[in-house]
Write a protein that holds these residues in place. Structure first.
Motif, short mmCIF file in Angstrom:
data_model
loop_
_atom_site.label_atom_id
_atom_site.label_comp_id
_atom_site.label_asym_id
_atom_site.label_seq_id
_atom_site.Cartn_x
_atom_site.Cartn_y
_atom_site.Cartn_z
N CYS A 421 0.83 -1.20 0.00
CA CYS A 421 0.00 0.00 0.00
C CYS A 421 0.86 1.25 0.00
O CYS A 421 2.02 1.23 0.44
N ARG A 450 -15.23 -5.76 -5.35
CA ARG A 450 -14.12 -4.85 -5.04
C ARG A 450 -14.57 -3.58 -4.31
O ARG A 450 -13.89 -3.14 -3.38
N ALA A 454 -12.98 -2.50 -0.76
CA ALA A 454 -12.33 -1.21 -0.53
C ALA A 454 -12.96 -0.48 0.65
O ALA A 454 -12.26 0.11 1.48
N SER A 458 -11.14 0.61 4.23
CA SER A 458 -11.22 1.96 4.80
C SER A 458 -11.74 1.91 6.23
O SER A 458 -11.19 2.56 7.13
N VAL A 474 -10.02 4.49 -1.35
CA VAL A 474 -9.09 3.37 -1.55
C VAL A 474 -9.19 2.91 -2.99
O VAL A 474 -10.29 2.60 -3.47
N ILE A 476 -7.96 0.06 -5.46
CA ILE A 476 -7.35 -1.27 -5.56
C ILE A 476 -6.70 -1.39 -6.93
O ILE A 476 -7.36 -1.22 -7.96
#
Length: 504
Positions: A421, A450, A454, A458, A474, A476
């Motif tokens: 990340c 997804r 995400a 968070s 966020v 991905i």
């Protein structure tokens, strides 16, 4: 400073909030009494103090210094992990805390063997069932044990923690001289005098505002309302002359539909600090209220102010000229040579408000000539006004709180689905910037939904960090791009994040 103000203006209102007023005579006496109690228990120790916007903070701040101990400023929004670090590395033996902070501390108290006492302060202290500031004073000697301690101007008075770019916050050591000199510098730069009424519309009590007002013998008004319109009305009610707030609050005021019905009756200047206020918001407020809107610049390492725009000659988008007895230069980031007027480079400063050094670090705070490298990029105009352009370091400010991406990344990496990340700042109209993250998933992660994943990532992070560190987006991705030598290019990632966010 306080003793001088109390002697000169004993009956003048010093500090007031919605529930309490202190005149300078009573303020000084309260500090004396608390200092006596502290002196009876500790000498030369670190006493931590939560920076709650309440008269209790002001009394405790000066009492710790007067007792011969050092004040460790604690952000009331710190999560438990960072709070443990700040209290542990500073060696705090006592903590003045809000009930909320004390609650977060309970789970990690066993990791702080040196912390002997926790005393509650603030407007909600008396309802929490623990020892309060007034109770501590009542149970302490009325006179200091062993007399009043001798304090030298170069002794450390304050430990102010600031976020690093790659690790936990580090402590900045400020001497009595640093603090008192900067108080006078701020008062002079902002034209604060004994007839001024400074209005603090801030989430916490910053020592800069406290000290500059006391230095001038001015009155301070503390406003903790969440409604920016209430703050304008309260400023008028108290006859405020200087209105201090944050960019996030001023930006919201500039677009509030109720602005058309608001007027300042006595305010002569609006001062924004901590991060940049947009030119649009600055112009809107200055034109509407017909008063200058100014900005300044400083660091924890400089007590903090080094620059301030002049209310008499405000310059849009500039943080102004150096305050009294302070010098500024801009140098080439790579070579260190001093650059020409208008040329970009790293901002360096020197003056009597430069810190003593960093806590537990032996290296000099400045170069041999006294210059402090700020890590900020900017340029100077022909009149010596400073314009900030970018940050060399990767930290950013959200709602005036300094955010270190590495702190959020450490939490992100604990999520079971996250392999890699990077956190960057995403521009935000009101907060200045917010945290956003690129995330590479582990092979075993469930990627069927997804967006839900995400959102879950968070939520995982936001439960573990302070509000100003919350992830707002966020993304991905399959991989995080790197340079040829394997380094992450955060500048490029910021642009990519902005494009990703705008293209959702």
């Amino acid at each position: 400073m306080l003793t001088t103000a109390a002697s000169s203006y004993p009956d003048r209102l010093a500090i007031c909030s919605a529930t309490r007023e202190l005149r300078y005579r009573d303020f000084d006496r309260a500090v004396d009494r608390l200092a006596a109690g502290l002196r009876s228990r500790f000498s030369g120790a670190a006493v931590a103090l939560t920076s709650v916007l309440d008269p209790d903070f002001a009394v405790a701040y000066y009492a710790v210094a007067r007792s011969g101990n050092r004040v460790v400023i604690v952000n009331p929004l710190l999560p438990a992990e960072v709070l443990t670090h700040v209290l542990g590395v500073s060696g705090a033996v006592m903590l003045f805390a809000t009930p909320a902070l004390a609650g977060r501390l309970a789970g990690v108290r066993d990791r702080l063997p040196r912390l002997a006492d926790v005393v509650l302060i603030g407007p909600d202290a008396s309802s929490a069932g623990e020892e309060t500031l007034s109770g501590f004073v009542a149970s302490s000697p009325a006179e200091p044990v062993g007399g009043t301690p001798a304090v030298a101007e170069d002794d450390v008075a304050v430990v102010q923690f600031t976020s690093g770019t790659t690790g936990l916050p580090k402590g900045v050591l400020l001497s009595h001289r640093n603090v008192t000199v900067n108080a006078a510098q701020v008062a002079a730069a902002h034209h604060v005098t004994g007839s001024s009424v400074t209005f603090n519309y801030l989430p916490t009590f910053h020592p800069m505002h406290l000290n500059s007002a006391v230095c001038a013998g001015a009155t301070q008004v503390l406003c903790d309302s969440r409604d920016v319109v209430d703050s304008v009305r309260m400023a008028n009610r108290y006859g405020a002359t200087h209105y201090y707030s944050l960019p996030v609050r001023l930006a919201r005021l500039a677009v509030d539909p109720r602005l058309a019905g608001l007027r300042f009756e006595t305010v002569t200047v609006i001062a924004s600090g901590g991060s940049a206020l947009s030119a649009r918001a600055t112009t809107r407020l200055a034109e509407h209220f017909a008063v200058p809107v100014i900005q300044g610049y400083g660091l924890a390492e400089t007590s903090p102010l080094t620059h301030s725009d002049d209310p008499r000659r405000p310059q849009l988008s500039s943080v102004g000229q150096p305050v009294a007895d302070t010098e500024c230069r801009v140098v080439d980031v790579d070579s260190g040579r001093v650059v020409s007027t208008g040329e970009m480079g790293e901002v360096q400063v020197r003056g009597p408000q430069m810190m003593v050094g960093y806590l537990h670090q032996d290296e000099p705070a400045t170069d041999p000539d006294g210059w402090l490298a700020t890590g900020d990029v900017g340029h100077l105009d022909e009149d010596g006004r400073l314009y900030l352009v970018d940050r060399i370091k990767d930290t950013f400010k959200c709602d005036n709180w300094l955010v270190a991406p590495s702190e959020i990344e450490r939490v992100l990496e604990r999520h079971p689905a996250v392999r890699e990340c990077v956190v960057v700042d995403l521009p935000h109209e009101f907060s200045g910037a917010v945290a956003a993250a690129f995330v590479v998933l582990r092979p075993e992660a469930d990627t069927a939904d997804r967006p839900a994943l995400a959102a879950g990532i968070s939520a995982f992070v936001n439960e573990a960090v302070a509000s100003y560190q919350h992830l707002h987006h966020v993304a991905i991705v399959d991989e995080i791009p790197r340079s040829a030598n394997g380094k992450i290019q955060r500048r490029d990632l910021r642009a990519a994040m902005l494009a990703h966010h705008d293209g959702r």
